[in-house]
Design an enzyme around this catalytic site. Structure first.
Site, PDB file in Angstrom:
ATOM      1  N   GLU A 174       0.795  -1.244   0.000  1.00  9.71           N
ATOM      2  CA  GLU A 174       0.000   0.000   0.000  1.00  9.71           C
ATOM      3  C   GLU A 174       0.822   1.287   0.000  1.00  9.71           C
ATOM      4  O   GLU A 174       0.554   2.200   0.780  1.00  9.71           O
ATOM      5  CB  GLU A 174      -0.943   0.007   1.208  1.00  9.71           C
ATOM      6  CG  GLU A 174      -1.889  -1.159   1.213  1.00  9.71           C
ATOM      7  CD  GLU A 174      -2.905  -1.100   2.361  1.00  9.71           C
ATOM      8  OE1 GLU A 174      -2.749  -0.254   3.259  1.00  9.71           O
ATOM      9  OE2 GLU A 174      -3.845  -1.909   2.332  1.00  9.71           O
ATOM     10  N   ASN A 187       2.201  -5.126  -3.217  1.00  5.84           N
ATOM     11  CA  ASN A 187       0.781  -5.427  -2.977  1.00  5.84           C
ATOM     12  C   ASN A 187       0.012  -4.142  -2.699  1.00  5.84           C
ATOM     13  O   ASN A 187       0.479  -3.292  -1.934  1.00  5.84           O
ATOM     14  CB  ASN A 187       0.716  -6.345  -1.739  1.00  5.84           C
ATOM     15  CG  ASN A 187      -0.633  -6.992  -1.511  1.00  5.84           C
ATOM     16  OD1 ASN A 187      -1.182  -7.623  -2.417  1.00  5.84           O
ATOM     17  ND2 ASN A 187      -1.181  -6.848  -0.303  1.00  5.84           N
ATOM     18  N   HIS A 221     -10.380  -5.870  -2.510  1.00  3.86           N
ATOM     19  CA  HIS A 221     -11.464  -5.696  -1.533  1.00  3.86           C
ATOM     20  C   HIS A 221     -12.567  -4.898  -2.234  1.00  3.86           C
ATOM     21  O   HIS A 221     -12.398  -3.708  -2.491  1.00  3.86           O
ATOM     22  CB  HIS A 221     -10.968  -4.920  -0.309  1.00  3.86           C
ATOM     23  CG  HIS A 221      -9.902  -5.637   0.454  1.00  3.86           C
ATOM     24  ND1 HIS A 221     -10.147  -6.813   1.133  1.00  3.86           N
ATOM     25  CD2 HIS A 221      -8.594  -5.349   0.660  1.00  3.86           C
ATOM     26  CE1 HIS A 221      -9.023  -7.207   1.719  1.00  3.86           C
ATOM     27  NE2 HIS A 221      -8.070  -6.349   1.443  1.00  3.86           N
ATOM     28  N   GLU A 232      -6.172 -10.674  -1.521  1.00  8.50           N
ATOM     29  CA  GLU A 232      -7.003 -10.470  -0.314  1.00  8.50           C
ATOM     30  C   GLU A 232      -8.471 -10.366  -0.698  1.00  8.50           C
ATOM     31  O   GLU A 232      -9.215  -9.527  -0.178  1.00  8.50           O
ATOM     32  CB  GLU A 232      -6.576  -9.197   0.429  1.00  8.50           C
ATOM     33  CG  GLU A 232      -5.104  -9.168   0.787  1.00  8.50           C
ATOM     34  CD  GLU A 232      -4.694  -7.902   1.548  1.00  8.50           C
ATOM     35  OE1 GLU A 232      -5.565  -7.140   2.007  1.00  8.50           O
ATOM     36  OE2 GLU A 232      -3.474  -7.697   1.684  1.00  8.50           O
ATOM     37  N   ASP A 273     -12.217 -10.125  -1.193  1.00 14.36           N
ATOM     38  CA  ASP A 273     -13.542 -10.211  -0.563  1.00 14.36           C
ATOM     39  C   ASP A 273     -14.464  -9.249  -1.293  1.00 14.36           C
ATOM     40  O   ASP A 273     -14.022  -8.233  -1.830  1.00 14.36           O
ATOM     41  CB  ASP A 273     -13.513  -9.987   0.955  1.00 14.36           C
ATOM     42  CG  ASP A 273     -12.801  -8.727   1.417  1.00 14.36           C
ATOM     43  OD1 ASP A 273     -12.589  -7.802   0.605  1.00 14.36           O
ATOM     44  OD2 ASP A 273     -12.469  -8.662   2.614  1.00 14.36           O
TER      45      ASP A 273
HETATM   46  C1  XIL Z   1      -6.638  -6.208   7.970  1.00 18.57           C
HETATM   47  C2  XIL Z   1      -7.013  -7.360   8.887  1.00 18.57           C
HETATM   48  O1  XIL Z   1      -7.922  -8.189   8.178  1.00 18.57           O
HETATM   49  C3  XIL Z   1      -7.638  -6.854  10.143  1.00 18.57           C
HETATM   50  O2  XIL Z   1      -7.834  -7.915  11.067  1.00 18.57           O
HETATM   51  C4  XIL Z   1      -6.760  -5.782  10.783  1.00 18.57           C
HETATM   52  O3  XIL Z   1      -7.425  -5.224  11.881  1.00 18.57           O
HETATM   53  C5  XIL Z   1      -6.414  -4.707   9.797  1.00 18.57           C
HETATM   54  O4  XIL Z   1      -5.813  -5.294   8.652  1.00 18.57           O
HETATM   55  N1  XIL Z   1      -5.060  -4.560   3.427  1.00 18.57           N
HETATM   56  C6  XIL Z   1      -4.119  -5.409   3.912  1.00 18.57           C
HETATM   57  C7  XIL Z   1      -4.440  -6.300   5.063  1.00 18.57           C
HETATM   58  O5  XIL Z   1      -3.033  -5.524   3.329  1.00 18.57           O
HETATM   59  O6  XIL Z   1      -3.336  -6.537   5.876  1.00 18.57           O
HETATM   60  C8  XIL Z   1      -5.574  -5.745   5.882  1.00 18.57           C
HETATM   61  O7  XIL Z   1      -5.909  -6.705   6.874  1.00 18.57           O
HETATM   62  C9  XIL Z   1      -6.742  -5.410   5.006  1.00 18.57           C
HETATM   63  C10 XIL Z   1      -6.376  -4.365   3.998  1.00 18.57           C
END
Ligand code: XIL
Length: 464
Positions: free
Chosen positions: A163, A205, A242, A271, A273
């Site tokens: 990020e 990422n 996401h 990741e 969802d």
């Molecule tokens: C999130 C986790 O799912 C949570 O449990 C935590 O509180 C915050 O981080 N991008 C990422 C992940 O790279 O590490 C994040 O994970 C979600 C967004």
């Protein structure tokens, strides 16, 4: 050039049904469905891809959770346990307990691990949040080196930097304490990670980089292109993925993945969802899978949790299993899309002909016989199938598959694997009842990452 998977399947079927009438063709087309993967990892494995999930260490004792995770997924990301605040809570005091719990669970169940994440503006330990300048740069590089060295040899891919780009229309870097140490902090982190673990794939990422026309996507693309042109060690780009109604799956997702891949990196959905429910959620999941399967270098998909209730966005019910562990419509659409295959298989290397491995004889084992047959081959891995034949009526069987160093089995389907401590011998047992009557056969499959050794695995069968 890549081998279109659909064409491959039709080719096989075409040979099997040549000369039959069109009505018979419909029946014959049902044949591969019977051999289709019945879990996400099995279905993804048929095209040489992985299917992963994020795991939280404190949920592993929940048997509903760990049963689903073990059955469906073969790539594991620690949801929080490998982040900077977890692994270096005090400067130069490293703490790997929870991360190790996840890594050990994954590896003892024959799964691979995505490392997440070595350097990030978020979830930094307090001591680091207050640092700046050269001392922060050195602390970050020390962290990358220490953690990547500790896990050397155990990580499939590392999110080296997470990020680092800004949202919105700038297309530039995100402001952070790390960014303020100098624009070259990202490449410095990648070089440190390569030196510490030369065999892990090193990824950048990020999120909101899915839509090809977004400035942030272009910013990351330009950085990766620059890194490749200057020899900065980068192997892959992770797309967090996401999604929700304000940030839906873009219709040009495949274009984005293909353009990044064309820079000479693997792409991974890291990741995933998607908030929502029912058929609209299912369709969006299907779109993501389809986009990945259409790109040869899209090597795997990871969802960000097991059940909706495990999600960081639980109220948006964004995952593939409901809170009770039931498969949702989204699960079925993902599984079906994986089984339908894509137009490409991953990382083919057409310029290097695959040597023909030596053929081992079938191995007898009392009242069953195991026979190995080869499947698809890629430049770095190959698929194999073991057919178990019952010589007499049997109530159960187990089969060993021994691979030769440096080979490693990285995915399996249609059976329940367990592993010896060397990792070279897999014992496969039936997923359900192993009863077979005399003459009956069943089969399971796996993917071997060969590391240059194309020898076929040796297989045995023993029956009960
Ligand atoms: C999130 C986790 O799912 C949570 O449990 C935590 O509180 C915050 O981080 N991008 C990422 C992940 O790279 O590490 C994040 O994970 C979600 C967004």
């Amino acid at each position: 050039m890549t081998t279109p998977r659909l064409r491959h399947r039709r080719g096989r079927l075409g040979a099997a049904v040549s000369g039959l009438a069109v009505t018979a063709l419909t029946v014959a087309l049902a044949v591969p469905a019977a051999a289709a993967g019945s879990t996400l990892q099995a279905a993804a494995g048929e095209s040489g891809r992985y299917f992963g999930t994020a795991i939280a260490a404190n949920r592993l004792s929940d048997s509903t959770y760990s049963t689903i995770a073990n059955r469906e997924f073969n790539m594991i990301t620690a949801e929080n346990e490998m982040k900077m605040d977890a692994t270096e809570p005090n400067q130069n005091q490293f703490s790997y307990g929870n991360a190790d719990r996840i890594v050990n669970w994954a590896r003892s169940n024959g799964k691979q691990v995505r490392g997440h994440a070595l350097a990030w503006h978020s979830q930094q330990p307090g001591w680091m949040q207050n640092m700046s300048g050269t001392s922060l740069r050195n602390a970050m590089l020390n962290h990358v080196t220490q953690v990547a060295t500790y896990y050397r040899g155990k990580i499939h891919s590392w999110d080296v930097v997470n990020e680092a780009f800004a949202d919105g229309s700038s297309g530039g870097r995100r402001d952070s304490n790390l960014q303020r140490t100098g624009n070259d902090w990202i490449e410095a982190a990648f070089r440190a990670a390569r030196a510490a673990d030369p065999n892990a794939k090193l990824c950048y990422n990020d999120y909101n980089t899915d839509n090809w026309s977004h400035a942030k996507t272009q910013g990351v693309y330009n950085m990766v292109r620059d890194f490749k042109s200057r020899g900065v060690p980068i192997d892959c780009v992770g797309f967090q993925a996401h999604f929700n109604s304000g940030n839906p799956v873009p219709s040009n997702y495949d274009v984005t993945l293909r353009n990044f891949a064309a820079l000479g990196v693997d792409v991974q959905i890291t990741e995933l969802d998607i908030e929502g429910s029912g058929s609209s959620q299912a369709q969006q999941y299907q779109g993501v899978v389809q986009a990945c399967l259409s790109v040869a270098r899209c090597t795997g998909i990871t969802v960000w949790g097991v059940r909706d209730s495990d999600s960081w966005r639980a109220s948006g019910t964004p995952l593939l299993f409901d809170g009770s562990g039931n498969k949702k419509a989204a699960y079925t659409s993902v599984l079906n899309q994986l089984n339908a295959g894509g137009t490409t298989t991953p990382t083919q290397n057409p310029t290097t002909p695959n040597p023909t491995p030596t053929t081992p004889p079938p191995t007898g084992g009392g009242s069953c016989t195991a026979t190995y047959s080869e499947g698809q081959k890629w430049n770095d891995r190959f698929n194999g199938t073991v057919t178990i034949r019952a010589n007499t009526n049997i109530s159960g069987w187990q089969s060993t598959v021994t691979v030769r160093s440096p080979q490693r089995i990285i995915a399996t389907w249609s059976g329940s694997p367990s592993w010896d401590s060397s990792g070279n011998v897999m014992t496969m047992r039936p997923s359900g009842s192993g009863a077979l009557s005399a003459g009956q056969t069943t089969s399971f499959g796996f993917t071997v990452q060969h590391g240059g050794n194309w020898a076929w695995p040796s297989v045995t069968c023993s029956a009960s």
